[in-house]
Structures are given as structure tokens and as C-alpha cells.
Design a protein around this motif. Structure first.
Motif, PDB file in Angstrom:
ATOM      1  N   THR A 268     -62.765  84.352  64.540  1.00  0.00           N
ATOM      2  CA  THR A 268     -61.426  84.903  64.832  1.00  0.00           C
ATOM      3  C   THR A 268     -61.283  83.765  65.760  1.00  0.00           C
ATOM      4  O   THR A 268     -60.059  83.157  66.059  1.00  0.00           O
ATOM      5  N   ILE A 269     -62.090  83.201  66.202  1.00  0.00           N
ATOM      6  CA  ILE A 269     -61.113  82.077  67.622  1.00  0.00           C
ATOM      7  C   ILE A 269     -60.523  80.834  66.879  1.00  0.00           C
ATOM      8  O   ILE A 269     -59.717  80.385  67.312  1.00  0.00           O
ATOM      9  N   LEU A 270     -61.521  79.976  65.606  1.00  0.00           N
ATOM     10  CA  LEU A 270     -61.485  78.898  64.849  1.00  0.00           C
ATOM     11  C   LEU A 270     -59.492  79.527  64.698  1.00  0.00           C
ATOM     12  O   LEU A 270     -58.683  78.739  64.294  1.00  0.00           O
ATOM     13  N   ALA A 271     -59.956  80.969  63.768  1.00  0.00           N
ATOM     14  CA  ALA A 271     -57.873  80.973  63.242  1.00  0.00           C
ATOM     15  C   ALA A 271     -57.161  81.545  64.102  1.00  0.00           C
ATOM     16  O   ALA A 271     -56.108  81.304  63.522  1.00  0.00           O
ATOM     17  N   THR A 272     -57.166  81.980  64.924  1.00  0.00           N
ATOM     18  CA  THR A 272     -56.031  82.145  65.819  1.00  0.00           C
ATOM     19  C   THR A 272     -55.487  80.081  66.429  1.00  0.00           C
ATOM     20  O   THR A 272     -54.934  79.953  66.376  1.00  0.00           O
ATOM     21  N   VAL A 273     -57.189  79.635  66.524  1.00  0.00           N
ATOM     22  CA  VAL A 273     -56.481  78.441  67.144  1.00  0.00           C
ATOM     23  C   VAL A 273     -55.661  77.587  65.968  1.00  0.00           C
ATOM     24  O   VAL A 273     -54.354  76.794  66.616  1.00  0.00           O
ATOM     25  N   ILE A 274     -56.059  77.468  64.481  1.00  0.00           N
ATOM     26  CA  ILE A 274     -55.371  76.889  63.545  1.00  0.00           C
ATOM     27  C   ILE A 274     -54.091  78.020  63.637  1.00  0.00           C
ATOM     28  O   ILE A 274     -52.827  76.798  63.362  1.00  0.00           O
ATOM     29  N   ALA A 275     -54.305  79.094  63.962  1.00  0.00           N
ATOM     30  CA  ALA A 275     -52.550  79.673  64.180  1.00  0.00           C
ATOM     31  C   ALA A 275     -51.776  79.132  65.130  1.00  0.00           C
ATOM     32  O   ALA A 275     -50.440  78.949  64.718  1.00  0.00           O
ATOM     33  N   ASN A 276     -52.482  79.388  65.849  1.00  0.00           N
ATOM     34  CA  ASN A 276     -51.325  78.701  66.885  1.00  0.00           C
ATOM     35  C   ASN A 276     -50.863  76.911  66.941  1.00  0.00           C
ATOM     36  O   ASN A 276     -50.025  76.662  67.434  1.00  0.00           O
ATOM     37  N   LEU A 277     -51.604  76.513  66.042  1.00  0.00           N
ATOM     38  CA  LEU A 277     -51.511  74.926  66.114  1.00  0.00           C
ATOM     39  C   LEU A 277     -49.691  74.695  64.887  1.00  0.00           C
ATOM     40  O   LEU A 277     -48.927  74.042  65.276  1.00  0.00           O
ATOM     41  N   ILE A 278     -50.187  75.637  64.380  1.00  0.00           N
ATOM     42  CA  ILE A 278     -49.437  75.924  62.653  1.00  0.00           C
ATOM     43  C   ILE A 278     -47.722  76.306  63.959  1.00  0.00           C
ATOM     44  O   ILE A 278     -46.799  75.870  63.509  1.00  0.00           O
ATOM     45  N   GLY A 279     -47.798  77.311  64.871  1.00  0.00           N
ATOM     46  CA  GLY A 279     -46.864  77.942  64.868  1.00  0.00           C
ATOM     47  C   GLY A 279     -45.986  77.064  65.647  1.00  0.00           C
ATOM     48  O   GLY A 279     -44.686  76.632  65.539  1.00  0.00           O
ATOM     49  N   GLY A 280     -46.757  75.951  67.040  1.00  0.00           N
ATOM     50  CA  GLY A 280     -46.459  74.996  66.999  1.00  0.00           C
ATOM     51  C   GLY A 280     -46.202  73.794  67.017  1.00  0.00           C
ATOM     52  O   GLY A 280     -44.980  72.921  67.285  1.00  0.00           O
ATOM     53  N   LEU A 281     -46.325  73.586  65.589  1.00  0.00           N
ATOM     54  CA  LEU A 281     -45.964  72.773  64.793  1.00  0.00           C
ATOM     55  C   LEU A 281     -44.344  73.093  64.103  1.00  0.00           C
ATOM     56  O   LEU A 281     -43.518  72.482  64.081  1.00  0.00           O
ATOM     57  N   ILE A 282     -44.206  74.058  63.844  1.00  0.00           N
ATOM     58  CA  ILE A 282     -42.864  74.539  63.297  1.00  0.00           C
ATOM     59  C   ILE A 282     -42.132  75.256  65.261  1.00  0.00           C
ATOM     60  O   ILE A 282     -41.334  74.757  64.624  1.00  0.00           O
ATOM     61  N   PHE A 283     -42.414  75.374  65.892  1.00  0.00           N
ATOM     62  CA  PHE A 283     -41.466  75.963  67.306  1.00  0.00           C
ATOM     63  C   PHE A 283     -41.464  74.814  67.757  1.00  0.00           C
ATOM     64  O   PHE A 283     -40.122  74.708  68.823  1.00  0.00           O
ATOM     65  N   PHE A 284     -42.035  74.229  67.880  1.00  0.00           N
ATOM     66  CA  PHE A 284     -41.720  73.056  68.537  1.00  0.00           C
ATOM     67  C   PHE A 284     -40.297  72.140  68.906  1.00  0.00           C
ATOM     68  O   PHE A 284     -39.142  72.276  69.596  1.00  0.00           O
ATOM     69  N   TRP A 285     -39.507  72.400  66.857  1.00  0.00           N
ATOM     70  CA  TRP A 285     -38.676  71.813  66.754  1.00  0.00           C
ATOM     71  C   TRP A 285     -37.473  73.038  67.311  1.00  0.00           C
ATOM     72  O   TRP A 285     -36.545  72.667  67.393  1.00  0.00           O
ATOM     73  N   VAL A 286     -37.868  73.761  67.224  1.00  0.00           N
ATOM     74  CA  VAL A 286     -36.931  75.296  67.428  1.00  0.00           C
ATOM     75  C   VAL A 286     -36.539  74.733  68.563  1.00  0.00           C
ATOM     76  O   VAL A 286     -35.800  75.629  69.233  1.00  0.00           O
ATOM     77  N   ASP A 287     -37.702  75.030  69.705  1.00  0.00           N
ATOM     78  CA  ASP A 287     -37.696  75.010  70.953  1.00  0.00           C
ATOM     79  C   ASP A 287     -36.959  73.798  71.611  1.00  0.00           C
ATOM     80  O   ASP A 287     -36.296  73.994  72.598  1.00  0.00           O
ATOM     81  N   ARG A 288     -36.849  72.452  71.212  1.00  0.00           N
ATOM     82  CA  ARG A 288     -36.471  72.041  71.328  1.00  0.00           C
ATOM     83  C   ARG A 288     -34.938  72.291  71.328  1.00  0.00           C
ATOM     84  O   ARG A 288     -33.979  71.278  71.948  1.00  0.00           O
ATOM     85  N   PHE A 289     -34.215  72.273  70.305  1.00  0.00           N
ATOM     86  CA  PHE A 289     -33.026  72.558  69.354  1.00  0.00           C
ATOM     87  C   PHE A 289     -31.938  73.549  70.762  1.00  0.00           C
ATOM     88  O   PHE A 289     -31.458  73.418  71.658  1.00  0.00           O
ATOM     89  N   ILE A 290     -33.139  74.476  71.369  1.00  0.00           N
ATOM     90  CA  ILE A 290     -32.707  76.140  72.155  1.00  0.00           C
ATOM     91  C   ILE A 290     -32.640  74.860  73.664  1.00  0.00           C
ATOM     92  O   ILE A 290     -31.621  75.229  74.353  1.00  0.00           O
ATOM     93  N   PHE A 291     -33.431  74.314  74.101  1.00  0.00           N
ATOM     94  CA  PHE A 291     -33.390  73.970  75.507  1.00  0.00           C
ATOM     95  C   PHE A 291     -33.381  72.241  75.266  1.00  0.00           C
ATOM     96  O   PHE A 291     -32.809  71.888  76.446  1.00  0.00           O
ATOM     97  N   LYS A 292     -32.538  72.149  74.420  1.00  0.00           N
ATOM     98  CA  LYS A 292     -31.377  70.632  74.929  1.00  0.00           C
ATOM     99  C   LYS A 292     -30.372  70.949  75.165  1.00  0.00           C
ATOM    100  O   LYS A 292     -29.597  71.988  75.979  1.00  0.00           O
ATOM    101  N   THR A 293     -30.623  70.061  76.051  1.00  0.00           N
ATOM    102  CA  THR A 293     -29.607  69.980  77.695  1.00  0.00           C
ATOM    103  C   THR A 293     -28.652  69.027  77.585  1.00  0.00           C
ATOM    104  O   THR A 293     -28.401  67.573  76.733  1.00  0.00           O
ATOM    105  N   ILE A 294     -27.537  68.996  77.748  1.00  0.00           N
ATOM    106  CA  ILE A 294     -26.654  68.230  77.187  1.00  0.00           C
ATOM    107  C   ILE A 294     -25.235  67.825  78.564  1.00  0.00           C
ATOM    108  O   ILE A 294     -24.705  68.698  79.504  1.00  0.00           O
ATOM    109  N   THR A 295     -25.141  66.340  79.174  1.00  0.00           N
ATOM    110  CA  THR A 295     -25.113  65.926  80.169  1.00  0.00           C
ATOM    111  C   THR A 295     -23.606  66.227  79.849  1.00  0.00           C
ATOM    112  O   THR A 295     -22.506  65.665  79.908  1.00  0.00           O
TER     113      THR A 295
END
Length: 124
Positions: A31-58
Motif C-alpha cells: 500500500t505505501i509503495l503504491a501510494t508513493v508511486i501514485a504520488n510521483l505520477i501525479g507530481g509528474l503530471i500536475f507540476f506542469w498544470v500548477d506551473r501554468f496556474i501560478f505563472k506570474t506575469i510582471t
């Protein structure tokens, strides 16, 4: 800020089914290993989405100021200014920065501002 917050809440909800599918596929694993892997996959996907959401324009230009430089336009030696970043104008990695004196910097700023405004009006 409310718009960013709403996008973030939607993004957060979208992560739930994606992570659930990964956990179902890895259900025969520890269970713990599966959760860690799922979170890594989520991080790989949603890093880019979060980067877009929180992009600042000067909205105001970011200036670099240096003393004892030659003005790129008129050749006058003294305090030099250059715009490093402004909206999508970005010269952080410029190998040959162009500094301008007090009067020439205003002309350059006006030129960049006109470029930015033209691009904005084309998008509308």
C-alpha cells in the motif's frame, strides 16, 4: 486571485480520479509503495498544470542597473539601464546585454511597451 484559486480547485479534483486509477492498477503491491508511486505520477503530471496556474506575469518592467557602462544607443558612459523582464519579454539569459543611459532607456521602454500592446491587441 479568485480565478487562480478556482483553477487550482478544479485541478485538485482532477487529480483524484487519475491517482485512483493508478492505485487500482497497483492494488496488488504494498500500500505505501503504491501510494508513493501514485504520488510521483501525479507530481509528474500536475507540476506542469500548477506551473501554468501560478505563472506570474510582471506588469511593471524588471530593470537591471549598472554604473560605468556605455549606452548602446548614444555611446554616453555612465549609469546604464536595461529591461530584463516584462510580460513575455525576457532577457535574463542575454549574453550581450544592452544598457542605455537615462534618456535612451525611456525610448527603449516605449518601444517594448508598443510591442507588448500590439501583441495584446492581436490576441483579442
Amino acid at each position: 486571485m479568485i480565478k487562480k484559486y478556482l483553477f487550482y480547485l478544479i485541478r485538485w479534483q482532477l487529480s483524484t480520479p487519475i491517482l485512483a486509477v493508478v492505485l487500482i492498477l497497483l492494488s496488488n503491491m504494498n500500500t505505501i509503495l503504491a501510494t508513493v508511486i501514485a504520488n510521483l505520477i501525479g507530481g509528474l503530471i500536475f507540476f506542469w498544470v500548477d506551473r501554468f496556474i501560478f505563472k506570474t506575469i510582471t506588469k511593471n518592467p524588471l530593470w537591471e542597473i549598472k554604473d560605468d557602462v556605455e549606452c548602446f544607443n548614444c555611446g554616453k558612459v555612465g549609469r546604464g539601464y536595461r529591461i530584463v523582464e516584462w510580460f513575455k519579454y525576457n532577457r535574463r539569459q542575454d549574453k550581450r546585454p544592452e544598457y542605455r543611459c537615462e534618456s535612451c532607456k525611456d525610448l527603449k521602454q516605449e518601444m517594448i511597451e508598443n510591442k507588448i500592446n500590439k501583441k495584446k491587441s492581436r490576441r483579442r
